[in-house]
Scaffold this motif. Structure first.
Motif, short mmCIF file in Angstrom:
data_model
loop_
_atom_site.label_atom_id
_atom_site.label_comp_id
_atom_site.label_asym_id
_atom_site.label_seq_id
_atom_site.Cartn_x
_atom_site.Cartn_y
_atom_site.Cartn_z
N TYR A 197 -7.26 7.97 -3.47
CA TYR A 197 -7.28 6.59 -2.98
C TYR A 197 -7.40 6.57 -1.46
O TYR A 197 -7.04 7.52 -0.77
CB TYR A 197 -6.00 5.84 -3.41
N THR A 198 -7.91 5.45 -0.96
CA THR A 198 -7.97 5.18 0.47
C THR A 198 -7.64 3.71 0.69
O THR A 198 -8.25 2.84 0.05
CB THR A 198 -9.37 5.47 1.05
N VAL A 199 -6.69 3.43 1.56
CA VAL A 199 -6.38 2.05 1.92
C VAL A 199 -7.45 1.58 2.91
O VAL A 199 -7.58 2.13 4.00
CB VAL A 199 -4.98 1.93 2.52
N ALA B 63 0.85 -1.19 0.00
CA ALA B 63 0.00 0.00 0.00
C ALA B 63 0.88 1.24 0.00
O ALA B 63 2.03 1.20 0.46
CB ALA B 63 -0.91 0.01 1.23
N ILE C 159 -7.66 -1.40 -1.71
CA ILE C 159 -7.58 0.05 -1.91
C ILE C 159 -8.80 0.52 -2.69
O ILE C 159 -9.11 -0.03 -3.75
CB ILE C 159 -6.30 0.44 -2.66
N SER D 18 -4.32 7.50 2.81
CA SER D 18 -5.20 8.09 1.80
C SER D 18 -4.47 9.26 1.17
O SER D 18 -3.54 9.83 1.77
CB SER D 18 -6.54 8.55 2.40
#
Length: 252
Positions: A147-149, A109, A159, A114
């Motif tokens: 994006y956001t993990v 990641a 993701i 994010s």
């Protein structure tokens, strides 16, 4: 209409939403969004056949392509059933008021949980691959995504990605550029994994103001029940869908 007493034929693809103006279905990975010189199956042609069959329509049937998904990508895809709807939806895409949420499973990641990625992508049509650049270069197009993990499971990360631009191979190339290639995506540097299959990228929802009613419409398709998606929980997918989308941002 189907003949009296005869049930309507089943749709050729899973239907997520349909009315007189719109049709949303699940695109299978590996299918073209629209016809090309190969003559291989494509979504637009298949849906025209589907509508003719299900509604017993003579002559030509209108299906308007509103947005594209790269060939290896599956999931929610929205089409117009009238030229007016197509025009209004295309304007939503151009004005970036068309919300596209993807889920990806990546090797690792990004450092920040994010954020926003901004690159410039140049496509090599002969090799069907894009190169990623930090600064503008000739023939490159700006590519932006948020994006956001959502979760980590061993070496994999789930993701959520929202596209602000729609470039060929955008998510695949941009995540690979920050050291997180998608699972099974050997073209962009993913390590070999046993039992390789379709790249781990899924169009999980599309959102747009309805072209006629103007009410916000969100269409959702759950990822397939297969590796590597099954490593994650339903709560993880729900958390991704709960992230603020374009409707939320515009209302604030």
């Amino acid at each position: 209409m189907s003949g009296a007493g005869r049930p309507a034929p089943a749709p050729l693809l899973p239907v997520l939403y349909e009315d007189n103006h719109l049709l949303a279905v699940v695109k299978p990975p590996g299918m073209l969004s629209q016809a090309d010189e190969t003559g291989e199956p494509d979504m637009v042609t298949l849906l025209k056949e589907d509508l003719k069959m299900r509604y017993d329509k003579p002559g030509n049937v209108y299906v308007g392509l509103v947005h594209r998904l790269d060939r290896p990508v599956g999931g929610a895809m929205l089409f117009a059933k009238t030229s007016k709807a197509a025009s209004r939806l295309s304007e939503s895409v151009r004005s970036r008021s068309f919300d596209k949420l993807y889920l990806a499973v990546a090797h690792g990641a990004p450092a920040a949980l994010s954020g926003r990625l901004k690159h410039y992508l140049r496509k090599d049509a002969a090799r069907n691959v894009v190169t990623v650049h930090d600064k503008p270069v000739p023939d490159a197009k700006e590519a932006i995504l948020d994006y956001t993990v959502i979760a980590r499971k061993g070496p994999y990360a789930l993701i959520a990605v929202r596209l602000l631009t729609g470039r060929s191979h955008q998510i695949r190339a941009q995540l690979a550029a920050v050291g997180c290639p998608l699972v099974y995506d050997r073209k962009y540097g993913a390590p070999p994994v046993q039992g390789e299959q379709d790249i781990a990228l899924w169009s999980t929802s599309v959102g747009v103001a309805h072209p006629v009613s103007k009410e916000w419409l969100t269409i959702v398709a759950q990822p397939p029940a297969a590796e590597p998606w099954t490593r994650f929980e339903e709560e993880d997918f729900a958390a991704a869908l709960a992230l603020p989308g374009r409707e939320g941002r515009e209302s604030r």
